[in-house]
Design an enzyme around this catalytic site. Structure first.
Site, PDB file in Angstrom:
ATOM      1  N   ALA A  93      43.471  14.482  14.082  1.00 44.10           N
ATOM      2  CA  ALA A  93      44.481  13.896  13.195  1.00 44.10           C
ATOM      3  C   ALA A  93      43.889  12.606  12.643  1.00 44.10           C
ATOM      4  CB  ALA A  93      45.749  13.615  13.975  1.00 44.10           C
ATOM      5  N   VAL A  94      43.091  12.761  11.600  1.00 41.47           N
ATOM      6  CA  VAL A  94      42.408  11.597  11.008  1.00 41.47           C
ATOM      7  C   VAL A  94      43.453  10.777  10.241  1.00 41.47           C
ATOM      8  CG1 VAL A  94      40.484  10.883   9.523  1.00 41.47           C
ATOM      9  CG2 VAL A  94      40.413  13.115  10.649  1.00 41.47           C
ATOM     10  N   SER A 101      47.350   4.508  13.386  1.00 39.44           N
ATOM     11  CA  SER A 101      46.873   5.767  13.951  1.00 39.44           C
ATOM     12  C   SER A 101      47.844   6.898  13.675  1.00 39.44           C
ATOM     13  CB  SER A 101      46.666   5.599  15.457  1.00 39.44           C
ATOM     14  OG  SER A 101      45.995   6.714  15.978  1.00 39.44           O
ATOM     15  N   ASN A 102      47.504   8.069  14.152  1.00 38.06           N
ATOM     16  CA  ASN A 102      48.368   9.239  14.049  1.00 38.06           C
ATOM     17  C   ASN A 102      48.705   9.714  15.445  1.00 38.06           C
ATOM     18  OD1 ASN A 102      48.407   9.549  11.292  1.00 38.06           O
ATOM     19  ND2 ASN A 102      46.670  10.931  11.242  1.00 38.06           N
ATOM     20  N   ARG A 103      49.796  10.416  15.583  1.00 38.23           N
ATOM     21  CA  ARG A 103      50.101  11.038  16.876  1.00 38.23           C
ATOM     22  C   ARG A 103      49.165  12.226  17.071  1.00 38.23           C
ATOM     23  NH1 ARG A 103      55.109   9.686  19.141  1.00 38.23           N
ATOM     24  NH2 ARG A 103      56.622   8.918  17.644  1.00 38.23           N
TER      25      ARG A 103
END
Ligand code: CTP
Length: 395
Positions: free
Chosen positions: A273-274, A206-208
């Site tokens: 934030a893909v 994932s992304n932050r």
């Protein structure tokens, strides 16, 4: 805009205190009802009589005035907007920390009214970490600022700390009462939050992203009259009222949801934030640890914005660029490669622009080659600025 509005003008002690008289005159000329509260220090610079004459009202100077019992409560309830101009470092510090030791600070604490501060002080005081921290606290609480200007200061030095011009303060005040309804009949789609790309049933890439920026955008668009679809990855946020919220988890789910609404959308903002990569073959069983190394093969996810850039006709397309490098090159590359109308760039290494923060420091790069830099602002204010900018494109 200010006609018949109840404005409480707080004046604190600064060499710029006399400028509050000019502001008061303008407020009266605009038809506002103004009551003035002066601190002890302000009275060293200008007399209450001057404010009394110009406002046509008694000036409030003391928490314990026998003629005005409980003035801190009655004034707090009366005010539609509290404007503190000039606001000293001491006043900012007290209000940021909930200190209530005089009439002005007590009524601010007691009031639910919106607050605008126009700081004025020596440049050293303005840039001290203590003041910066206090300002940050207030911005997070929704206090707005008419930011001080650079120029010649009382000390004879040049620096940042001069009271903002009267016109800027008035303009900021008007914005509180301006109910912009400039997106009525527009369809807006905003994506927000991170995406989660599964590795196995318990692990993901994932992304932050807190989702706060995207949710603020959806709220702002809805308040301005748009029909809003919010496509959100997992966050801890409550969706804004009146917004059609679609929850997704992976980038591909987000892509599918966005492509479905894009045709009928007027404005699309990709604040999500893909994740750029996903596991080539996510495992349906939990992967057991086996050995000291583990190699995961990743493949690119669909670049949603890039695809939309190819499909776009009349739509306004906005992307974000969270960078660690201050160079303009990366946001400009995104603007061009994804055929965007606007890129909102932020340097995530700056204080106040970190992930999860309620504030942001952004730079706009628009399709006409214009670059606009903004100071530290709440995400709500950034959202407002983004839609002001989009409004320019639409009209
Ligand atoms: N975006 C998207 N689809 C993706 C990845 C990103 O639509 N698969 C959108 C984001 O929502 C954001 C913008 O594209 O609006 C960010 O651009 P991108 O080039 O993906 O930025 P980074 O991921 O930071 O890429 P780079 O590492 O190239 O800087």
């Amino acid at each position: 805009m200010l006609k018949d509005k109840n404005i409480l003008l707080g004046v604190t002690g600064s060499i710029a205190s006399y400028k509050a008289l000019l502001l008061l005159r303008q407020l009266k000329a605009n038809g506002a009802n103004v009551k003035v509260v002066m601190t002890k220090a302000a009275q060293k610079f200008v007399t209450p009589l001057s404010f009394q004459v110009l406002s046509g009202q008694n000036v409030y100077t003391d928490l314990f005035m026998p003629t005005h019992e409980m003035a801190h409560i009655t004034l707090a309830e009366w005010a539609d907007l509290i404007v503190i101009a000039p606001a000293t470092a001491n006043c900012i510090a007290k209000i940021a920390n909930g200190v209530a030791d005089d009439l002005l600070s007590s009524l601010v604490l007691a009031s639910a009214a919106k607050i605008l501060m126009a700081p004025a002080m020596d440049g050293e005081m303005w840039t001290k970490p203590a003041t910066e921290k206090n300002v940050e606290v207030l911005v997070k609480e929704g206090v707005r600022f008419a930011w001080p200007e650079k120029g010649l200061l009382a000390s004879g030095k040049t620096g940042e700390g001069r009271l903002a011009p009267e016109s800027v303060i008035l303009n900021e005040m008007e914005r509180f009462f301006k109910k912009k309804e400039d997106l009525v009949s527009k369809k807006v789609c905003v994506t927000a939050g991170p995406t989660l790309e599964p590795i196995d049933p318990v692990r993901f890439i994932s992304n932050r992203s807190s989702g706060k920026m995207g949710y603020a955008l959806a709220k702002e668009a809805s308040e301005r009259g748009a029909r809003v679809t919010l496509i959100s990855g997992p966050t801890f946020l409550k969706p804004p009222p009146g917004v059609d919220t679609i929850y997704v988890e992976t980038g591909e789910e987000m892509a599918a949801a966005v492509f479905k609404v894009f045709e009928t959308t007027d404005i699309l903002i990709m604040a999500a934030a893909v994740a750029d990569y996903k596991a080539r073959r996510p495992s349906s069983d939990k992967i057991k640890k086996d050995g000291n190394e583990f190699t995961l093969e990743l493949v690119k996810t669909t670049d949603i914005l890039k695809e939309l850039g190819k499909l776009k006709r009349e739509q306004v397309l906005v992307g974000f660029a969270a960078e660690t490098d201050p160079s303009d090159a990366y946001p400009l590359k995104k603007l061009k490669e994804k055929s965007l109308d606007l890129v909102v760039a932020n340097n995530i290494t700056l204080k106040g622009a970190e992930f999860g923060s309620d504030t942001n420091i952004v730079i706009f790069f628009d399709r006409n080659g214009k670059k606009e830099e903004f100071p530290l602002l709440s995400k709500e204010k950034v959202a407002e600025n983004i839609f002001d900018k989009i409004h320019e494109f639409i009209h």
